[in-house]
Design a protein around this motif. Sequence first.
Motif, PDB file in Angstrom:
ATOM      1  N   ASP A  18     -26.708-109.355-105.065  1.00  0.00           N
ATOM      2  CA  ASP A  18     -26.384-108.584-103.855  1.00  0.00           C
ATOM      3  C   ASP A  18     -27.455-108.777-102.788  1.00  0.00           C
ATOM      4  OD1 ASP A  18     -24.091-107.665-105.028  1.00  0.00           O
ATOM      5  OD2 ASP A  18     -24.833-105.637-105.432  1.00  0.00           O
ATOM      6  N   ARG A  48     -17.661-107.957-104.616  1.00  0.00           N
ATOM      7  CA  ARG A  48     -18.275-108.699-105.716  1.00  0.00           C
ATOM      8  C   ARG A  48     -17.300-108.807-106.884  1.00  0.00           C
ATOM      9  NH1 ARG A  48     -21.224-105.535-108.724  1.00  0.00           N
ATOM     10  NH2 ARG A  48     -22.437-104.750-106.948  1.00  0.00           N
ATOM     11  N   THR A  53     -19.273-113.323-104.589  1.00  0.00           N
ATOM     12  CA  THR A  53     -18.970-112.269-103.619  1.00  0.00           C
ATOM     13  C   THR A  53     -18.196-112.850-102.449  1.00  0.00           C
ATOM     14  OG1 THR A  53     -20.854-110.853-104.149  1.00  0.00           O
ATOM     15  CG2 THR A  53     -19.966-110.664-101.928  1.00  0.00           C
TER      16      THR A  53
END
Length: 545
Positions: free
Chosen positions: A109, A147, A160
């Motif tokens: 992330d 995601r 993602t």
Amino acid sequence: MLSIAKVADADYYLKAVVSGIEDYYAIGEEPGRWTAHTHELLGINGELESAQLTAVLAGRHPTTDAPLIESANRKIPAFDLTFRAPKSVSLAFALGSTEMTAEITAAHDSAVDAALGYLERHAAVSRRGHNGTEEVSADGFIAAAFRHRTSRAADPHLHTHALVPNMVRSTDDGRWRTLDARHLYAHSLTAGYVYESHLRDELTRRLGVAWGPIINGIADIDGLGKPVLRAFSTRREDIEHRMAAVGTTSARGAEIAALDTRVAKDHTLNYTDLVDDWAHRAANLNVWRSSIDALSDHQPRVSMAPGSPDEVRRIEAHLLGPDGLTERASTFDRRDVVRALASAYPNGATVALLEAHADAILHHSDVVNVIDSTTQALRSDSGRTVTRVDTGGRFATKELMALERRLVDSAMARFGLHVAEVPWDHLDAALERRPSLAREQVAMVEELTTSADGVAVVVAPAGAGKTYALAAAVDAWQSAGVTVHGAALSARAAAELEASTGVTSETLARLVIDLETIRPGDVVIIDLCRCGDYADTLVGLVVAA
């Protein structure tokens, strides 16, 4: 790795990814989140709601429903930026401990957000004015990140989808306009390298994993062999088999093969069952959860940021040397430097470090700015005037500039040497055999075969008939008893040169190896295709030995 796709049908995307979240995420995928500058631009952040994204894709404010941009101005509602983790990272994510999975999730992330930040700084651009020739900077992107953990073939595949709506707010007047996506594509390759580098940096710090070699910006965690990685790359095998069946090896061929072999994702799969199946398949390859967890702490965790003085000096010495930035090109831009740096840090580096180091290299005393801007006014086939995407200045090293100076001086010294001269009767006969030659082509042939210079350069727009005219020159030389050799940068270009002129041709690299085959009085034709910003120009170099 980053790929970009145009979302032409927003309704389909909403149905497939956003609407009916309970059904789509039956295998346990998390709902999307707002990222990039969405909060600053629209006042929303965190977990997204379907209604919010529906409004944004329609060009409306997600909370007030006020129109932001005319939908009619947007043939493409959004762009899907897909960031894919290396296969080894996906396997560690899927088969490792809960703690390892959590660390990889956070690292992925963070890398996605960092790469989006890079694109916001360099590709958040719109256009205005007559025919859209004036570029205007924007305040950043709106982006919704989804995601996912599996591929269409139900293999571990951490990736993602960052959905970027096709509208940005201009910094000077606050108006919403469509995104000039040319900048997005111009920086997509670099953003992919940035994502990979940032991911390695995060995982090195969080887990202490070691890394294999970096190839095209991508590295796998050391400890998982190629047989294991290929066993969980079903989609890749499908694509490669299709490419082999149709006999293609190009990037475009891979894209077509990916579409041809694409199957619908099975939304009924249970993620727990998938993990059990993956664990069983991995065990057959002698890979267990314990061995996955053991990948952590293969090396001491980095206690300080990369970029120590010794490492910086080592990297700069390499990049500014003959095997660095100018190994395959005479000039480079900032994107090239960022990508080179992303591959130069074995354990990765943050985006902030990569960009700061890139700027330092461009201001290095051994670097020369040769072009301030790459912006050019172009006219399309329809007659519309547009501007070429400005990717900043182009640079070279002093080492390369000195090398080029020596080459130019050497070429200048070969003027008037009276080599490979063709008698006029042989020249006239060769021209008579090609009556369709234009006046400019005839002048070119005459200059090449009678000027008697040791080096001649031919520059012509693509399609001007340069190679066809060279065939006439070859005819004249050979009829006069001169041996002619051909060379080009690639094997394909060499084959085309040989087919067009009848001269036995090889790659330039091979020619260097076979220099002993060239005798005094021979002629060497080197066909150079200037790519990138000079794709409309062909350059030919003729050297008389």
